[in-house]
Design a protein around this motif. Structure first.
Motif, short mmCIF file in Angstrom:
data_model
loop_
_atom_site.label_atom_id
_atom_site.label_comp_id
_atom_site.label_asym_id
_atom_site.label_seq_id
_atom_site.Cartn_x
_atom_site.Cartn_y
_atom_site.Cartn_z
N VAL A 62 0.88 -1.19 -0.05
CA VAL A 62 0.02 0.06 0.05
C VAL A 62 0.98 1.30 -0.09
O VAL A 62 1.81 1.19 0.76
N ILE A 63 0.57 2.33 -0.99
CA ILE A 63 1.19 3.46 -0.97
C ILE A 63 0.29 4.64 -0.41
O ILE A 63 -0.91 4.55 -0.76
N ILE A 64 0.77 5.64 0.46
CA ILE A 64 -0.16 6.79 0.91
C ILE A 64 0.34 8.05 0.35
O ILE A 64 1.50 8.29 0.75
N PRO A 65 -0.46 8.59 -0.28
CA PRO A 65 -0.02 9.84 -1.04
C PRO A 65 0.20 10.95 -0.06
O PRO A 65 1.54 11.67 0.14
N ASN A 66 -0.23 11.15 1.33
CA ASN A 66 0.07 12.04 2.26
C ASN A 66 1.16 11.73 3.21
O ASN A 66 1.78 12.22 4.11
N ALA A 67 1.60 10.20 2.95
CA ALA A 67 3.00 9.87 3.73
C ALA A 67 4.09 9.96 2.82
O ALA A 67 5.25 10.17 3.35
N VAL A 68 3.84 10.85 1.60
CA VAL A 68 5.13 11.37 1.03
C VAL A 68 4.98 12.98 1.01
O VAL A 68 5.92 13.51 1.03
N GLY A 69 3.73 13.36 1.06
CA GLY A 69 3.65 14.92 1.31
C GLY A 69 3.29 15.58 -0.11
O GLY A 69 3.03 15.04 -1.10
N VAL A 70 2.83 16.86 0.13
CA VAL A 70 2.53 17.60 -0.91
C VAL A 70 3.78 18.40 -1.91
O VAL A 70 3.59 18.75 -2.97
N ASP A 71 4.92 18.39 -1.33
CA ASP A 71 6.12 18.92 -2.04
C ASP A 71 7.06 17.66 -2.38
O ASP A 71 8.16 17.33 -1.77
N ILE A 72 6.41 16.96 -3.24
CA ILE A 72 7.01 15.35 -3.72
C ILE A 72 8.30 15.73 -4.13
O ILE A 72 8.83 16.76 -4.86
N GLY A 73 9.50 15.00 -3.62
CA GLY A 73 10.86 15.20 -4.23
C GLY A 73 11.53 16.32 -3.62
O GLY A 73 12.68 16.85 -4.05
N CYS A 74 11.01 17.10 -2.77
CA CYS A 74 11.78 18.23 -2.24
C CYS A 74 13.12 17.88 -1.72
O CYS A 74 13.18 16.59 -1.25
N GLY A 75 14.11 18.56 -1.84
CA GLY A 75 15.49 17.97 -1.52
C GLY A 75 16.51 19.17 -1.63
O GLY A 75 16.22 20.43 -1.58
N ILE A 76 17.81 18.76 -1.59
CA ILE A 76 18.78 19.62 -1.51
C ILE A 76 20.04 19.23 -2.59
O ILE A 76 20.22 17.92 -2.54
N ASN A 168 4.53 23.18 -8.44
CA ASN A 168 2.99 22.76 -8.33
C ASN A 168 2.86 21.51 -8.75
O ASN A 168 1.77 20.95 -8.46
N PHE A 169 3.53 20.68 -9.43
CA PHE A 169 3.42 19.37 -9.69
C PHE A 169 3.17 18.81 -8.53
O PHE A 169 2.15 17.73 -8.48
N GLY A 170 4.09 18.64 -7.43
CA GLY A 170 3.96 17.86 -6.37
C GLY A 170 2.70 18.16 -5.72
O GLY A 170 1.99 17.25 -5.12
N TYR A 171 2.32 19.46 -5.46
CA TYR A 171 1.13 19.78 -4.96
C TYR A 171 -0.12 19.10 -5.46
O TYR A 171 -1.01 18.71 -4.63
N LYS A 172 -0.21 19.26 -6.90
CA LYS A 172 -1.34 19.01 -7.51
C LYS A 172 -1.56 17.43 -7.55
O LYS A 172 -2.62 16.69 -7.38
N ILE A 173 -0.23 16.75 -7.92
CA ILE A 173 -0.32 15.16 -7.75
C ILE A 173 -0.76 14.65 -6.24
O ILE A 173 -1.80 13.90 -6.10
N ALA A 174 -0.20 15.17 -5.11
CA ALA A 174 -0.68 14.88 -3.82
C ALA A 174 -1.90 15.12 -3.47
O ALA A 174 -2.79 14.14 -3.16
N HIS A 175 -2.56 16.16 -4.14
CA HIS A 175 -4.03 16.43 -3.50
C HIS A 175 -4.92 15.66 -4.39
O HIS A 175 -5.83 15.29 -3.87
#
Length: 380
Positions: A62-76, A168-175
């Motif tokens: 099982v994969i949970i969108p909110n366990a990844v969050g709205v800024d998918i791939g945020c990093g440094i 906005n990609f991550g935000y829209k995909i997550a929601h």
């Protein structure tokens, strides 16, 4: 490490303290029927939406969108330059030009930019709806805790850092996929309602679609940071006569991946956590006014080979803006070149945990290699 036995499976924590709301979120995770082995809380853990930030969830199927969050791939990205010293005047010129030429906050580029990922995107509706605007968003910083900085390394070199995500990609995909998961959860009953943890079976059509969209957002986020670094280094190079970047370290901290742990293939969700496999280099930033660290992973299975993604908040954005004054924030930034706070003080250094304590608490997960001291910061 502390162990809490408060749910169906244990919660293992590397934090000195876990705020009550974040602990309840971890308990919710531990009671999910598909959660595997234990829940891991990193040293920077704090409350998030559905799942605590600084949390690691391993799940079966099982994969949970909110366990990844709205800024998918945020990093440094951390980039080691060939420059060994830099003056205050140079720092001021770099920070000033970056503010004037690199889109920050809600600003986008005025002309579309190229990326090979735009040529063959997945045939997924939510991605196609964002493609046109994404061509203007790529290579932009965003807001919140996103930043670009110039750091003095304990190795004697000047480093550059860029922290940003999938825009906005991550935000829209997550929601979008959280809504899909909530609808499906009415039938599957995978998680209790109102916990924000609706999941999708990975082998379902919707689960595979989310996994594909999430991975595309990861690629976009990585390219976004690459293009930001290219712009930032161009300004740095012009001011310092730098000839080359000697090394790059790239990590992301909001994603899910299929991995093998404790002898089983599982889905590891890292929300505000980074992978720390044996010998793997990582970056753990402090705050705008405190040190950051380049670290090496120790591959500790107890954390699912993970570590913290930063210092972690000690107060919410809302609370920070109530409790912190501009004078307090400015004092904490003494000696660091930056452009001021406008009306938002939520990224002031005292809104974050003590980075030294956070590093010390996870010495069984990582080995600190290089300490980076902030010299100049561009905040989104």
């Amino acid at each position: 490490m502390k162990i809490f036995s408060l749910g169906r499976i244990p919660i293992k924590s590397w934090a000195n303290e876990v705020e009550e709301e974040a602990l309840q979120q971890a308990i919710n995770l531990s009671n999910l029927p598909f959660a595997h082995s234990h829940i891991a809380l990193m040293a920077d853990v704090h409350v998030g939406f559905g799942m605590p930030i600084g949390g690691v969830l391993a799940s079966k199927g099982v994969i949970i969108p909110n366990a990844v969050g709205v800024d998918i791939g945020c990093g440094i990205i951390a980039a080691k330059t060939d420059i060994l010293d830099i003056s205050t005047e140079q720092l001021e010129n770099i920070v000033d030009k970056a503010h004037r030429t690199i889109p920050l906050g809600y600003d986008h580029h005025k002309k579309p930019r190229d990326w090979e990922g735009f040529n063959d995107p997945p045939n997924i509706k939510v991605i196609f709806e964002e493609l046109d605007s994404a061509r203007y968003q790529i290579g932009t910083l965003g807001g919140g805790n996103h930043f670009m900085s110039i750091e003095r390394g304990s190795d004697g070199h000047i480093w550059l850092m860029v922290h940003s995500g999938s825009r906005n990609f991550g935000y829209k995909i997550a929601h979008y996929y959280n809504k899909v998961a909530n609808k499906i959860n009415e039938t599957t009953k995978l998680s209790p309602p109102k916990q924000g943890l609706a999941g999708l079976y990975l082998d379902s059509e919707e689960g595979q679609e989310y996994f594909t969209a999430m991975n595309y957002a990861l690629e976009f986020a990585r390219e976004n940071r690459d293009q930001l670094l290219e712009q930032f280094y161009s300004i740095f190079k012009e001011e310092t006569n730098s000839k080359q970047i000697l090394e790059k370290i790239i990590i992301h901290h909001n994603y899910a991946a299929i991995e093998t742990h404790f002898g089983e293939k599982i889905i590891v969700h890292r929300k505000g956590a980074i992978r720390a496999q044996l010998g793997e280099l990582g970056i753990i930033p402090g705050s705008m006014g405190t040190p950051s660290y380049i670290v090496e992973g120790l591959g500790n299975e107890e954390s699912f080979k993970s570590c913290s993604h930063g210092a972690g908040r000690v107060m919410s954005r809302k609370m920070a803006n109530k409790m912190i004054t501009k004078e307090m924030a400015d004092k904490a930034m003494e000696g660091i070149v930056y452009k001021g706070w406008r009306e938002d003080l939520s990224e002031a250094p005292m809104a974050y945990k003590d980075i030294e304590e956070v590093i010390e608490n996870q010495k069984d997960l990582i080995k600190p290699l290089i300490k980076l001291e902030p010299l100049g910061v561009v905040k989104g």
